[in-house]
Design a protein around this motif. Structure first.
Motif, PDB file in Angstrom:
ATOM      1  N   ALA A 243       0.855  -1.191   0.000  1.00  0.00           N
ATOM      2  CA  ALA A 243       0.000   0.000   0.000  1.00  0.00           C
ATOM      3  C   ALA A 243       0.889   1.238   0.000  1.00  0.00           C
ATOM      4  O   ALA A 243       1.938   1.248   0.656  1.00  0.00           O
ATOM      5  CB  ALA A 243      -0.886   0.001   1.239  1.00  0.00           C
ATOM      6  N   TYR A 244       0.451   2.251  -0.742  1.00  0.00           N
ATOM      7  CA  TYR A 244       1.260   3.467  -0.845  1.00  0.00           C
ATOM      8  C   TYR A 244       0.455   4.699  -0.490  1.00  0.00           C
ATOM      9  O   TYR A 244      -0.728   4.797  -0.813  1.00  0.00           O
ATOM     10  CB  TYR A 244       1.785   3.653  -2.280  1.00  0.00           C
ATOM     11  N   ILE A 245       1.177   5.632   0.130  1.00  0.00           N
ATOM     12  CA  ILE A 245       0.685   7.001   0.202  1.00  0.00           C
ATOM     13  C   ILE A 245       1.515   7.750  -0.827  1.00  0.00           C
ATOM     14  O   ILE A 245       2.735   7.540  -0.910  1.00  0.00           O
ATOM     15  CB  ILE A 245       0.844   7.572   1.627  1.00  0.00           C
ATOM     16  N   VAL A 246       0.870   8.588  -1.633  1.00  0.00           N
ATOM     17  CA  VAL A 246       1.587   9.314  -2.690  1.00  0.00           C
ATOM     18  C   VAL A 246       1.358  10.823  -2.535  1.00  0.00           C
ATOM     19  O   VAL A 246       0.626  11.265  -1.655  1.00  0.00           O
ATOM     20  CB  VAL A 246       1.127   8.839  -4.097  1.00  0.00           C
ATOM     21  N   GLY A 247       1.995  11.592  -3.406  1.00  0.00           N
ATOM     22  CA  GLY A 247       1.830  13.049  -3.368  1.00  0.00           C
ATOM     23  C   GLY A 247       2.841  13.693  -2.456  1.00  0.00           C
ATOM     24  O   GLY A 247       4.001  13.242  -2.365  1.00  0.00           O
TER      25      GLY A 247
ATOM     26  N   SER B 185      -7.274   2.375  -3.546  1.00  0.00           N
ATOM     27  CA  SER B 185      -7.763   1.610  -4.704  1.00  0.00           C
ATOM     28  C   SER B 185      -6.765   0.548  -5.165  1.00  0.00           C
ATOM     29  O   SER B 185      -7.170  -0.464  -5.737  1.00  0.00           O
ATOM     30  CB  SER B 185      -8.100   2.541  -5.858  1.00  0.00           C
ATOM     31  N   THR B 186      -5.475   0.768  -4.931  1.00  0.00           N
ATOM     32  CA  THR B 186      -4.489  -0.214  -5.401  1.00  0.00           C
ATOM     33  C   THR B 186      -3.900  -1.039  -4.252  1.00  0.00           C
ATOM     34  O   THR B 186      -3.049  -1.891  -4.487  1.00  0.00           O
ATOM     35  CB  THR B 186      -3.317   0.488  -6.130  1.00  0.00           C
ATOM     36  N   ALA B 187      -4.331  -0.755  -3.019  1.00  0.00           N
ATOM     37  CA  ALA B 187      -3.749  -1.451  -1.862  1.00  0.00           C
ATOM     38  C   ALA B 187      -4.150  -2.928  -1.864  1.00  0.00           C
ATOM     39  O   ALA B 187      -5.261  -3.283  -2.269  1.00  0.00           O
ATOM     40  CB  ALA B 187      -4.207  -0.776  -0.575  1.00  0.00           C
ATOM     41  N   ALA B 188      -3.234  -3.768  -1.421  1.00  0.00           N
ATOM     42  CA  ALA B 188      -3.507  -5.216  -1.437  1.00  0.00           C
ATOM     43  C   ALA B 188      -2.797  -5.912  -0.281  1.00  0.00           C
ATOM     44  O   ALA B 188      -1.784  -5.435   0.228  1.00  0.00           O
ATOM     45  CB  ALA B 188      -3.025  -5.802  -2.760  1.00  0.00           C
ATOM     46  N   ILE B 189      -3.362  -7.046   0.107  1.00  0.00           N
ATOM     47  CA  ILE B 189      -2.698  -7.927   1.073  1.00  0.00           C
ATOM     48  C   ILE B 189      -2.280  -9.142   0.256  1.00  0.00           C
ATOM     49  O   ILE B 189      -3.134  -9.840  -0.305  1.00  0.00           O
ATOM     50  CB  ILE B 189      -3.670  -8.366   2.199  1.00  0.00           C
ATOM     51  N   GLY B 190      -0.973  -9.355   0.152  1.00  0.00           N
ATOM     52  CA  GLY B 190      -0.515 -10.340  -0.839  1.00  0.00           C
ATOM     53  C   GLY B 190      -0.967  -9.813  -2.191  1.00  0.00           C
ATOM     54  O   GLY B 190      -0.754  -8.644  -2.505  1.00  0.00           O
ATOM     55  N   ASN B 191      -1.666 -10.650  -2.958  1.00  0.00           N
ATOM     56  CA  ASN B 191      -2.197 -10.113  -4.226  1.00  0.00           C
ATOM     57  C   ASN B 191      -3.715  -9.955  -4.199  1.00  0.00           C
ATOM     58  O   ASN B 191      -4.358  -9.860  -5.224  1.00  0.00           O
ATOM     59  CB  ASN B 191      -1.744 -10.971  -5.422  1.00  0.00           C
TER      60      ASN B 191
ATOM     61  N   PRO C 272      -6.924  -7.691  -3.349  1.00  0.00           N
ATOM     62  CA  PRO C 272      -7.255  -6.277  -3.098  1.00  0.00           C
ATOM     63  C   PRO C 272      -7.805  -6.057  -1.689  1.00  0.00           C
ATOM     64  O   PRO C 272      -8.506  -6.913  -1.144  1.00  0.00           O
ATOM     65  CB  PRO C 272      -8.328  -5.972  -4.146  1.00  0.00           C
ATOM     66  N   LEU C 273      -7.503  -4.906  -1.152  1.00  0.00           N
ATOM     67  CA  LEU C 273      -7.900  -4.593   0.225  1.00  0.00           C
ATOM     68  C   LEU C 273      -9.424  -4.598   0.401  1.00  0.00           C
ATOM     69  O   LEU C 273      -9.919  -4.866   1.499  1.00  0.00           O
ATOM     70  CB  LEU C 273      -7.326  -3.213   0.600  1.00  0.00           C
ATOM     71  N   THR C 274     -10.149  -4.332  -0.669  1.00  0.00           N
ATOM     72  CA  THR C 274     -11.623  -4.296  -0.615  1.00  0.00           C
ATOM     73  C   THR C 274     -12.192  -5.641  -0.148  1.00  0.00           C
ATOM     74  O   THR C 274     -13.308  -5.709   0.361  1.00  0.00           O
ATOM     75  CB  THR C 274     -12.190  -3.983  -2.020  1.00  0.00           C
ATOM     76  N   HIS C 275     -11.427  -6.712  -0.313  1.00  0.00           N
ATOM     77  CA  HIS C 275     -11.856  -8.053   0.093  1.00  0.00           C
ATOM     78  C   HIS C 275     -11.948  -8.169   1.628  1.00  0.00           C
ATOM     79  O   HIS C 275     -12.668  -9.016   2.146  1.00  0.00           O
ATOM     80  CB  HIS C 275     -10.823  -9.045  -0.458  1.00  0.00           C
ATOM     81  N   PHE C 276     -11.212  -7.309   2.337  1.00  0.00           N
ATOM     82  CA  PHE C 276     -11.118  -7.437   3.799  1.00  0.00           C
ATOM     83  C   PHE C 276     -12.146  -6.524   4.476  1.00  0.00           C
ATOM     84  O   PHE C 276     -11.910  -5.352   4.678  1.00  0.00           O
ATOM     85  CB  PHE C 276      -9.684  -7.119   4.260  1.00  0.00           C
ATOM     86  N   LYS C 277     -13.295  -7.120   4.800  1.00  0.00           N
ATOM     87  CA  LYS C 277     -14.446  -6.336   5.257  1.00  0.00           C
ATOM     88  C   LYS C 277     -14.221  -5.691   6.637  1.00  0.00           C
ATOM     89  O   LYS C 277     -14.915  -4.741   7.001  1.00  0.00           O
ATOM     90  CB  LYS C 277     -15.722  -7.202   5.289  1.00  0.00           C
TER      91      LYS C 277
END
Ligand code: NAD
Length: 309
Positions: free
Chosen positions: A170-174, A185-191, A193-198
């Motif tokens: 996961a990244y913080i940018v800017g 939107s691009t963060a992930a645990i392994g491969n 997506p973070l959206t999977h982790f409720k």
């Protein structure tokens, strides 16, 4: 002169000396030269670091001068004023850009091929100042940028999801600062997506980002300065350069059109190698994140008007 596995650090205060300690403990450099206008401080930092040698390895560590840059691969710039409680990084711009106006030309006069790693705040604006002074060296001028913010972000996500930080991508940018942008939107645990982790609810995400963004204020309030995590981040950047690791890192660099942004330095994930940036990843990010990133760039551009060239 042939280059050594050597690092020169300009500014031997809390950040510079902690970076040096981290390098000595990793035993990955042949030599480290510490430079500071405060001669007593730099001498004592070097003595203290030298005394840790029997516990770590064989790194040669010494009080240095700009001459040491001649055979260094990397120069870390961590000199100048630090944030005081209640001060933003931006408050530092005038003080520190005056210092960079002197320091940066002295670095490239010694070694035109050295990689300059800016740490001093406001890091994005000072990285941009260095690029403006030496545009041909744009790929060799980097700022630690949001490597620290991203580490804080990854740590906090890992605590919530009870997973190793190494598996949190996961990244913080800017900006390294108040207008920074979390790339949910691009963060992930392994491969996955973070959206999977409720368990990571909208409220929890808000809390995590708030804590990551404001960590520096909290730490400075309590112990004057932040240095362990940035020291480790500097170590990772240097390892990547020295061993041509081609690691993906969120680093501050000149942005030239990505996401509609140009002529400013800010952090985006890049692949870093021995010669500097080798590839710009430009991940697909959400419309909201693009908008926030653009705003962050505008914030930095306003601040960059205060630099001394
Ligand atoms: P510090 O005050 O402990 O150290 C700064 C050192 O710079 C001092 O020892 C001072 O004598 C030296 N110095 C000043 N002008 C100099 C010059 N012209 N040449 C050589 N040395 C000079 O501060 P610190 O806590 O080590 O922080 C250093 C900088 O790093 C600050 O700007 C701080 O805000 C920044 N910082 C950045 C990050 C990041 O993520 N980029 C994180 C933490 C701190």
């Amino acid at each position: 002169m042939p280059l050594k596995n050597k690092v020169t650090i300009i500014g031997a205060g809390m950040v510079g000396s902690t970076a040096a300690y981290s390098l000595v403990a990793s035993d990955i450099t042949e030599e480290i030269a510490l430079v500071d206008i405060n001669q007593t401080l730099v001498k004592c930092q070097v003595m203290d670091l030298q005394h840790s040698m029997p516990f770590w390895g064989t790194t040669k560590i010494k009080v240095g001068s700009y001459e040491d840059i001649k055979d260094s691969r990397v120069v870390v710039v961590s000199c100048g004023a630090a944030q005081k409680p209640g001060e933003t990084r931006i408050d530092l711009v005038k003080k520190n850009s005056g210092i960079m106006k002197e320091v940066v030309p002295k670095i490239f006069a010694q070694n035109p091929n050295v990689i300059l790693l800016m740490i001093t705040n406001p890091v994005d604006v000072l990285t941009y100042q260095a690029v403006k002074m030496f545009p041909k060296k744009k790929n060799k001028i980097l700022g630690s940028g949001t490597i620290l913010d991203s580490a804080r972000f990854r740590f906090l996500i890992s605590q919530t999801l009870k997973v190793n930080t190494a598996s949190v991508h996961a990244y913080i940018v800017g900006e390294h600062g108040d207008s920074e942008v979390p790339l949910w939107s691009t963060a992930a645990i392994g491969n996955t997506p973070l959206t999977h982790f409720k368990q990571l609810t909208a409220t929890k995400k808000k809390q995590i980002f708030h804590q990551a963004r404001n960590a520096a204020y909290t730490i400075i309030e309590g112990k004057q300065s932040t240095y362990y995590a940035i020291g480790a981040g500097i170590n990772q950047i240097i390892q990547t350069i020295l061993f041509d690791k081609k690691t993906v890192l969120p680093l501050s660099h000149l942005v030239e059109g990505e996401y509609g942004i140009k002529d400013i330095c800010l952090s985006l994930p890049v692949i870093l190698g021995a010669g500097g940036i080798v590839y710009h990843i430009n991940p697909e990010i959400s419309a909201l994140e693009k908008k926030q990133l653009w705003r962050s760039a505008q914030t930095l551009k306003k601040i960059a008007k205060n630099i001394t060239l």
